[in-house]
Design an enzyme around this catalytic site. Structure first.
Site, short mmCIF file in Angstrom:
data_model
loop_
_atom_site.label_atom_id
_atom_site.label_comp_id
_atom_site.label_asym_id
_atom_site.label_seq_id
_atom_site.Cartn_x
_atom_site.Cartn_y
_atom_site.Cartn_z
N LEU A 55 0.87 -1.17 0.00
CA LEU A 55 0.00 0.00 0.00
C LEU A 55 0.91 1.22 0.00
CD1 LEU A 55 -2.66 -0.89 2.76
CD2 LEU A 55 -2.96 -1.04 0.28
N ASP A 56 0.51 2.28 -0.71
CA ASP A 56 1.27 3.51 -0.68
C ASP A 56 1.40 4.01 0.75
OD1 ASP A 56 1.44 3.44 -3.43
OD2 ASP A 56 -0.12 4.93 -3.77
N THR A 57 2.43 4.79 1.00
CA THR A 57 2.67 5.32 2.35
C THR A 57 1.43 6.02 2.91
OG1 THR A 57 5.03 5.60 1.93
CG2 THR A 57 4.08 6.91 3.71
N ARG A 157 -5.07 5.99 -8.00
CA ARG A 157 -4.74 7.42 -8.03
C ARG A 157 -4.72 7.97 -9.45
NH1 ARG A 157 0.54 7.77 -4.33
NH2 ARG A 157 0.34 9.99 -4.81
#
Length: 218
Positions: A55-57, A157
């Site tokens: 998962l992205d930060t 995104r």
């Protein structure tokens, strides 16, 4: 006990509720990451758990960890074969004109010295598919459910920006970075099938920063 909430645990898997702002992998410039919590997340096991996916930060929510190499291999295969069901919730900077749809865009990675790397929609890129549905509206923003079929980097995104025509609120790469303290994306649900055991099915409630923008579970 660990200070990271546990959503599911058995002999081969842990699903954590990853906090926003915590990188899964160690940043190149150094700093904290999920690995710093592995000793706590062993919970009686001798070996550290291994993240099965990323998962992205900024992204909060469901993250699957495998507790042994055999489980890691099986879970990784399930992701590759697209048999894992993933559900995300995001706040977009605007309100879509339709209530649901499917975004199909091929994605490619580009980089520059000035802006670093990012994903773009490109015909020669890797195919990616995201199904979306409008859940709620508030103050000119929308809460949208995303169900990605593929798992490309930054898929949701870039699909918001290039497919919906409106980025996730707070996204500094595909949007303005304004309106929220982070990129407003939350991994709200995960279903991982297993051959000899019941499927892993977990859900993570919306975090407080979603509620602060007018969107809460219930």
């Amino acid at each position: 006990m660990t200070d990271i909430p546990i959503l599911f645990e058995d002999g081969e898997a842990i699903v954590i509720n990853k906090p926003a702002g915590l990188p899964v992998d160690r940043p190149k410039k150094g700093g904290r990451c999920l690995e710093d919590h592995f000793e706590q997340l062993r919970m009686g096991f001798q070996r550290d758990p291994s993240p099965v996916h990323r998962l992205d930060t900024d992204t909060s929510g469901c993250l699957l960890l495998a507790r042994n190499p055999k489980a890691l291999k099986r879970f990784s295969m399930a992701f590759e074969e697209r048999s894992v069901e993933k559900r995300y919730l995001g706040i977009v900077a605007g309100v879509p004109s339709e209530t649901e749809g499917t975004i199909e865009l091929s994605l490619a990675k580009i980089s520059s010295a000035e802006k670093g790397w990012r994903m773009i929609a490109a015909k020669k890129g890797k195919p990616s598919v995201t199904h979306w549905k409008l859940i709620a509206e508030h103050d000119g923003h929308a809460l949208v459910e995303f169900r990605p079929e593929t798992g490309r980097t930054h898929q949701i995104r870039i699909h918001c920006e290039a497919g919906l025509g409106m980025p996730l609120l707070g996204d500094p790469i595909y949007g303005t970075g304004k309106g929220a303290p982070r990129t407003m994306l939350h991994a709200a649900g995960l279903m991982v099938p297993r051959e000899k055991k019941p499927a892993i099915e977990v859900a993570s409630p919306l975090p407080r920063d979603f509620a602060a923008l007018g969107f809460a579970d219930g």
